[in-house]
Motif scaffolding. Sequence first.
Motif, mmCIF file in Angstrom:
data_model
loop_
_atom_site.group_PDB
_atom_site.id
_atom_site.type_symbol
_atom_site.label_atom_id
_atom_site.label_comp_id
_atom_site.label_asym_id
_atom_site.label_seq_id
_atom_site.Cartn_x
_atom_site.Cartn_y
_atom_site.Cartn_z
ATOM 1 N N LEU A 161 -2.204 24.295 -21.833
ATOM 2 C CA LEU A 161 -2.047 22.838 -21.919
ATOM 3 C C LEU A 161 -1.707 22.231 -20.557
ATOM 4 N N ILE A 162 -0.866 22.913 -19.794
ATOM 5 C CA ILE A 162 -0.526 22.446 -18.440
ATOM 6 C C ILE A 162 -1.770 22.458 -17.556
ATOM 7 N N TYR A 163 -2.575 23.506 -17.678
ATOM 8 C CA TYR A 163 -3.816 23.595 -16.893
ATOM 9 C C TYR A 163 -4.759 22.436 -17.201
ATOM 10 N N LEU A 164 -4.896 22.121 -18.490
ATOM 11 C CA LEU A 164 -5.805 21.041 -18.890
ATOM 12 C C LEU A 164 -5.315 19.688 -18.360
ATOM 13 N N PHE A 165 -3.998 19.495 -18.369
ATOM 14 C CA PHE A 165 -3.436 18.265 -17.796
ATOM 15 C C PHE A 165 -3.714 18.204 -16.299
ATOM 16 N N PHE A 166 -3.531 19.329 -15.613
ATOM 17 C CA PHE A 166 -3.779 19.396 -14.160
ATOM 18 C C PHE A 166 -5.240 19.070 -13.847
ATOM 19 N N SER A 169 3.726 31.170 -24.668
ATOM 20 C CA SER A 169 3.597 31.043 -23.203
ATOM 21 C C SER A 169 2.150 30.807 -22.786
ATOM 22 N N ILE A 170 1.207 31.454 -23.468
ATOM 23 C CA ILE A 170 -0.222 31.260 -23.187
ATOM 24 C C ILE A 170 -0.631 29.837 -23.545
ATOM 25 N N TYR A 224 -13.889 27.060 -23.320
ATOM 26 C CA TYR A 224 -13.497 28.312 -22.653
ATOM 27 C C TYR A 224 -12.020 28.613 -22.887
ATOM 28 N N PHE A 225 -11.173 27.577 -22.740
ATOM 29 C CA PHE A 225 -9.742 27.774 -22.931
ATOM 30 C C PHE A 225 -9.422 28.173 -24.372
ATOM 31 N N LEU A 226 -10.114 27.578 -25.335
ATOM 32 C CA LEU A 226 -9.884 27.928 -26.735
ATOM 33 C C LEU A 226 -10.241 29.387 -27.014
ATOM 34 N N ILE A 227 -11.410 29.813 -26.520
ATOM 35 C CA ILE A 227 -11.875 31.176 -26.786
ATOM 36 C C ILE A 227 -11.097 32.201 -25.966
ATOM 37 N N LEU A 228 -11.074 32.012 -24.624
ATOM 38 C CA LEU A 228 -10.398 32.984 -23.762
ATOM 39 C C LEU A 228 -8.889 32.946 -23.960
ATOM 40 N N GLY A 229 -8.355 31.753 -24.238
ATOM 41 C CA GLY A 229 -6.926 31.653 -24.513
ATOM 42 C C GLY A 229 -6.539 32.491 -25.725
ATOM 43 N N SER A 267 -6.205 32.953 -14.548
ATOM 44 C CA SER A 267 -5.171 31.919 -14.647
ATOM 45 C C SER A 267 -4.245 32.111 -15.844
ATOM 46 N N LEU A 268 -4.735 32.724 -16.917
ATOM 47 C CA LEU A 268 -3.928 32.882 -18.132
ATOM 48 C C LEU A 268 -3.206 34.227 -18.216
#
Length: 388
Positions: free
Chosen positions: A228-233, A222-223, A43-48, A194-195
Amino acid sequence: MNSEIFKNFIYPLSVLCGTIIGVGVFGLPFITSKVGFPIMIIYFLILGTFVALIHYFFAEISLRTPDLKRLPGFVEFYFGKSLAKFAFFCAILGTLLTNLAYLIVGGSFLKELFEPFFSSKESFWVLVYFLIGAIFIFFDISLIQRIEFLSLIGFFLVLFLIFFENLKRINPKFLFLPPDFSQIFLPYGPILFSLWGADLIPETEEMLGQKKELLKKIVPVSILISALIYLFFIYLVLGISGPKISQNSLSGLKEVLGQSVSVSFLLVFGILATFTSFIALSLNLKKIFWYDLKLNKNFAFFLSSFPALLFYFLGIKNFISLISFIGAIMLALNGIFILLMKIKIQNEEIKIKIEKILIFLLIFVLLLGIFYEIFYNLLKWLSFYSIL
């Protein structure tokens, strides 16, 4: 040379990242517990990529448009007052609902922080959070972005401390549980929420002075940093909390780790980070009602603050459903406005077919998300009333 890099790249980048990384981060570990970490990465890869493209397009639009502060102003410049009024309505409603998200999370953090000393219902702490905020909003006490940014830095520093203190407690099994395919579309709206940071792009452009072209580099970076911060969290909070994960993340973390000094500091910085954002959004909304719509100052204060509290006591308390709605509908509409402006600019210049196809694909995805969110919520309401 170093000071120029800081002024023209690092500082604007940090401000934009600080705006993107908001209340949405707290819902991501809970959502991951439903669908699994691998699906969240997809999801992060596509939506990011989608969000980065939309923000990049808005950066291009901002660079070639007379100085405007808010998206409705851009819509009016390109499409006239009629569509601008709808964009204005979307901006106001989106901000009010985002403030409600801050109320829900901020109130829950207050409850967790003071529970050992003073036990009360969460609604009481939401009211406390709101009333303190209302004082700041009424007297126009602005909490500058630096405080907001420092609160966020403090929050993540404590998070890293918890990471190193509890490295052996992180269980990868909690991240790779079999996904619940009935919840497979759950991450869409919250990740979009979130993004998103398009609202601050015109202000970031102003920070760059004569180096405005750097905006096109700052936006996608910035995105990426935020993702990356979200994935760490997610990795840290879900890896420790496991089945005790909560919608706001920190309640479940506290249940596992106890009322330690680190968790207490995490709650304090979480409250500060959400509170400063709550004040900033409300003051901006107050200015819209007061300056742009020419309403009485006190009435502008009432409209910018009390609707969020009213929504809460009317029963809109589900944090995940709320950020899903804001992301999938309100922010998607903003994205469509941006993409339509990009098409209009393209039609006036050289027609790049591949880029145009990409823009229409993005609009199609955003429209699909809007219709799905409306249909999904409609089904929920119908099932709720059928039970009654």
